[in-house]
Design a protein around this motif. Structure first.
Motif, short mmCIF file in Angstrom:
data_model
loop_
_atom_site.label_atom_id
_atom_site.label_comp_id
_atom_site.label_asym_id
_atom_site.label_seq_id
_atom_site.Cartn_x
_atom_site.Cartn_y
_atom_site.Cartn_z
N ALA A 124 -9.97 10.32 -0.20
CA ALA A 124 -9.49 10.08 1.16
C ALA A 124 -10.17 11.02 2.15
O ALA A 124 -10.55 10.62 3.27
CB ALA A 124 -7.97 10.24 1.22
N VAL B 147 -8.90 17.31 7.99
CA VAL B 147 -8.14 16.72 6.89
C VAL B 147 -7.13 17.78 6.45
O VAL B 147 -7.52 18.88 6.05
CB VAL B 147 -9.05 16.33 5.71
N PHE C 240 -12.70 9.91 5.29
CA PHE C 240 -12.35 10.29 6.66
C PHE C 240 -13.46 11.10 7.31
O PHE C 240 -13.84 10.84 8.47
CB PHE C 240 -11.05 11.07 6.64
N GLU D 141 -1.94 9.44 4.89
CA GLU D 141 -2.12 8.85 3.57
C GLU D 141 -1.14 9.53 2.61
O GLU D 141 -1.16 10.76 2.47
CB GLU D 141 -3.56 9.02 3.09
N SER E 257 -3.70 10.87 14.92
CA SER E 257 -3.38 11.17 13.53
C SER E 257 -3.29 9.90 12.71
O SER E 257 -2.96 8.83 13.21
CB SER E 257 -2.05 11.92 13.44
N SER E 258 -3.61 10.06 11.43
CA SER E 258 -3.38 9.00 10.45
C SER E 258 -2.82 9.67 9.21
O SER E 258 -2.97 10.88 9.00
CB SER E 258 -4.67 8.24 10.13
N LEU F 32 -6.37 13.62 9.68
CA LEU F 32 -5.81 12.88 8.54
C LEU F 32 -4.82 13.78 7.82
O LEU F 32 -5.17 14.87 7.38
CB LEU F 32 -6.91 12.45 7.57
N VAL G 114 -2.55 14.20 4.55
CA VAL G 114 -2.42 13.70 3.18
C VAL G 114 -1.30 14.46 2.51
O VAL G 114 -1.27 15.70 2.52
CB VAL G 114 -3.72 13.88 2.38
#
Length: 233
Positions: A225, A104, A229, A206, A203-204, A180, A182
């Motif tokens: 978040a 993260v 994750f 937020e 990858s994602s 993730l 952020v």
């Protein structure tokens, strides 16, 4: 008979000018992770917090190696990073693909490929005092680093190091674990994150509304978040 619980270790690495205490513990991350069944491991970057505080920039020539020496021996590590700490985690994963099972990363985006533009100015503020005509961002960063209890000359030396980690889209192709990203949409340091997201296979993203760079670690939506994750990883 009580049943033992396998608690996954979560390595937390702060950004420049912070510390494990000021960024993670003071904002409730350690308690949050413990209460959620994880084992938080905060690591101070060289020159910060309780780490060795050298005033010689040469001592900061390989930040990632210094952190790698402090990683737990667990086979399945999770990681949470903030700002420079994100770059360190990515560097470690690029060197040792599979070292982490999930990452993260908060407060890192397109700036991952850019030099630390204000480094010299902020270092001068820390070494000589903050001139009135210094850029507002430089003043803010210098005050931030000192407010965390750091040695001004040590974190100035860290800024004056030879650039490292140096990440490229090609090197990031080695990152195997899900990541993730952020960021706050008011984060002028990291936003937008598209260039970084496109360089990481799994990858994602937020995006948090109205959150700037320095206030990201205390944000409850960031914490939520991250927990979602990691719990799914």
């Amino acid at each position: 008979m009580s049943q033992s619980i396998d608690r996954k270790s979560v390595v937390l690495i702060h950004g420049w000018g912070g510390s494990a205490q000021s960024v993670w513990n003071a904002n409730g991350w350690f308690d949050l992770l413990r209460n959620s069944g994880f084992d938080p491991v905060g690591i101070d970057l060289p020159g910060h917090g309780d780490a060795l505080r050298s005033h010689d920039p040469a001592q900061y020539a390989d930040l990632a190696s210094e952190v790698m020496a402090q990683l737990p021996n667990d086979q399945a590590l999770l990681g949470i990073g903030y700002s420079l700490g994100c770059k360190i985690l990515l560097e470690i994963e690029a060197r040792q693909p599979g070292r982490f099972t999930a990452l993260v990363l908060g407060g890192l985006g397109g700036n991952v490929f850019a030099p630390e533009a204000l480094g010299t100015v902020v270092a001068q503020c820390l070494e000589e005092g903050i001139p009135e005509d210094s850029p507002p961002v430089a003043k803010m960063l210098a005050r931030y680093g000192v407010s965390a209890g750091n040695d001004p000359l040590a974190i100035a030396a860290c800024l004056r190091r030879e650039p490292n980690p140096v990440l490229t889209p090609e090197r990031l192709q080695a990152v195997e674990c899900p990541v993730l990203l952020v960021s706050g949409d008011a984060d002028t340091v990291a936003y937008p994150v598209d260039l970084l997201a496109d360089s990481i296979t799994h990858s994602s993203v937020e995006i948090l509304t109205g959150i700037d760079h320095l206030h990201l670690p205390e944000n409850k939506d960031f914490m939520a978040a991250a927990l979602r994750f990691l719990a799914a990883s």
